[in-house]
Scaffold this motif. Sequence first.
Motif, PDB file in Angstrom:
ATOM      1  N   ASP A 276       0.678  -1.136   0.267  1.00 55.69           N
ATOM      2  CA  ASP A 276      -0.078   0.029   0.218  1.00 55.69           C
ATOM      3  C   ASP A 276       0.877   1.016   0.340  1.00 55.69           C
ATOM      4  OD1 ASP A 276      -2.024  -1.406  -0.413  1.00 55.69           O
ATOM      5  OD2 ASP A 276      -2.474  -0.870   2.093  1.00 55.69           O
ATOM      6  N   HIS A 277       2.003   0.788   0.622  1.00 53.65           N
ATOM      7  CA  HIS A 277       3.009   2.041   0.829  1.00 53.65           C
ATOM      8  C   HIS A 277       4.086   2.691   0.268  1.00 53.65           C
ATOM      9  CE1 HIS A 277      -0.230   3.739   4.128  1.00 53.65           C
ATOM     10  NE2 HIS A 277      -0.315   2.620   4.675  1.00 53.65           N
ATOM     11  N   ALA A 278       4.207   1.552  -0.646  1.00 48.06           N
ATOM     12  CA  ALA A 278       5.061   1.632  -1.271  1.00 48.06           C
ATOM     13  C   ALA A 278       5.642   2.296  -2.729  1.00 48.06           C
ATOM     14  CB  ALA A 278       5.613  -0.135  -2.451  1.00 48.06           C
ATOM     15  N   PRO A 279       6.413   3.760  -2.695  1.00 49.23           N
ATOM     16  CA  PRO A 279       6.542   4.505  -4.031  1.00 49.23           C
ATOM     17  C   PRO A 279       5.933   3.909  -5.303  1.00 49.23           C
ATOM     18  CG  PRO A 279       7.787   4.961  -2.364  1.00 49.23           C
ATOM     19  CD  PRO A 279       7.455   3.575  -2.179  1.00 49.23           C
ATOM     20  N   SER A 280       5.741   4.570  -5.823  1.00 50.74           N
ATOM     21  CA  SER A 280       5.461   4.158  -7.624  1.00 50.74           C
ATOM     22  C   SER A 280       6.935   3.839  -7.756  1.00 50.74           C
ATOM     23  CB  SER A 280       5.038   5.099  -8.191  1.00 50.74           C
ATOM     24  OG  SER A 280       4.601   4.403 -10.004  1.00 50.74           O
ATOM     25  N   GLY A 281       6.949   2.436  -8.921  1.00 49.97           N
ATOM     26  CA  GLY A 281       8.100   1.796  -9.584  1.00 49.97           C
ATOM     27  C   GLY A 281       9.125   0.632  -8.123  1.00 49.97           C
ATOM     28  N   THR A 282       8.391   1.043  -6.692  1.00 49.08           N
ATOM     29  CA  THR A 282       9.972   0.109  -5.812  1.00 49.08           C
ATOM     30  C   THR A 282       8.340  -0.818  -4.830  1.00 49.08           C
ATOM     31  OG1 THR A 282       8.955   1.839  -4.501  1.00 49.08           O
ATOM     32  CG2 THR A 282      10.022   2.931  -5.110  1.00 49.08           C
ATOM     33  N   ALA A 283       7.955  -1.939  -6.064  1.00 46.48           N
ATOM     34  CA  ALA A 283       7.572  -1.993  -4.893  1.00 46.48           C
ATOM     35  C   ALA A 283       8.225  -3.742  -4.840  1.00 46.48           C
ATOM     36  CB  ALA A 283       6.362  -2.783  -6.253  1.00 46.48           C
ATOM     37  N   ALA A 284       8.527  -4.283  -5.955  1.00 45.87           N
ATOM     38  CA  ALA A 284       9.792  -5.269  -5.807  1.00 45.87           C
ATOM     39  C   ALA A 284      10.882  -5.262  -4.322  1.00 45.87           C
ATOM     40  CB  ALA A 284      10.502  -6.084  -7.114  1.00 45.87           C
TER      41      ALA A 284
END
Length: 427
Positions: free
Chosen positions: A335-343
């Motif tokens: 929910d709180h990972a910035p865009s483009g940093t999920a992995a």
Amino acid sequence: MNHQPPTTKTRTNHTGLTGVLCTPHVPRMILAALMGRLPTSVAPLAILVLATTSGASYTRAGCLAAAYGIACALGQPLLGRWADHRGMRAPLLGCAAVATTALTALPFLGVGLAATAAAILAGFATPPVEGVLRAQWPRTVDKDLLPSAYALDAASQSVVFVAGPLLLALTAQHAQPGLVLIATAVASAAAVTALATTPAALHHRTARRTGGSLGPLRSVRLRTLYVGLALLGGALGAQAVAATATTAHGSSGQAGFVLASFSAGSLIGGTATAAVTWRVPAAVRLRRLLAFGAAGWLPVATAAYTAPAAVAAAAFLPGLALAPALAAAFAVCADHAPSGTAAEAAGWLIAAIGLGSAAGGALAGPVVDTAGAPAGFALVALLTAAASLAAPSPSPLSPGPLRKDTASDLPPKRPGTHPVGLQRNDR
């Protein structure tokens, strides 16, 4: 103009666990990820057995196993960033090749510097299966099914950590530990290749990265989550030491029964959680489940003092909370990972637990030496309670960066209103 990254979602009429498993390609993803993660549970123990049977001291063997585990934890955030930047396939296939080569070479390198280097390389190059899988869930299943998907993911971890040591124990009577290590590495590489060729991997396109060079670490809420999970990892590391100490009062296999009972509880708890449609926010669930786990360890500590033979049965109770708590943590992280940093965000989560586990094991050693297994389990309860207190509060600590793939679908904001979806804690 913002764009939403492409997905491979196919809507299903089912809910909960059934809905997740009925989503196309999900069974293949889960099975491939489960097999791909086997070395993380088999390799440390196999390295330990391999080194001791080669004549190394327990201290030296422990250092080799620790080198693998610490390198594995440190590598996941960097490999996750690579996956966020370049897509899934290159990190999965490249790391599988390097890690398999290093693990295959280990049985032939003795216990010197070459073996240490191979263990570190194999650990650091562990394919980022967990981070990649968690980054793909929002693209693969409907939003309403995400809590169940995360719970199924967490439950599958319990299978890995039960099946891995059990596999080593069953095959050790008929094969050398080096052969088991090699077979596990090869099987994992095949599974990672299967994961890298799923439609989610083949059609994956990366989102533009936000959050600067710090990425997920820029978020106060995620940093708080990682501190809480490091404490939970410390509890897991201390648990292994305390369980080993119960051998002095029971059978030689007592420690294995304790860990197996705890993992079985986690598997059942995770499976049950996956079957439920949750309306309670993930951060609230995380704190409550960790508090339940902390309370569950107190009967274990009592049993270790009064009835050591009952410790294994008692360990089932706190195990019920582990996989559900991890599932809630996965949801908060996503929910709180910035865009483009999920992995990468998922990789930091893995690193926090792994490094915390190493520290917890080191802390529990002197405690158990001084006061025995009951004090060790009391330390586990204390660390789990601290994890509950340190976990993110139900209310956001800061607004944090809004993920692009969420923001792109929001309607224009009207004066005096809040667009649907801006609430960070919506699970």
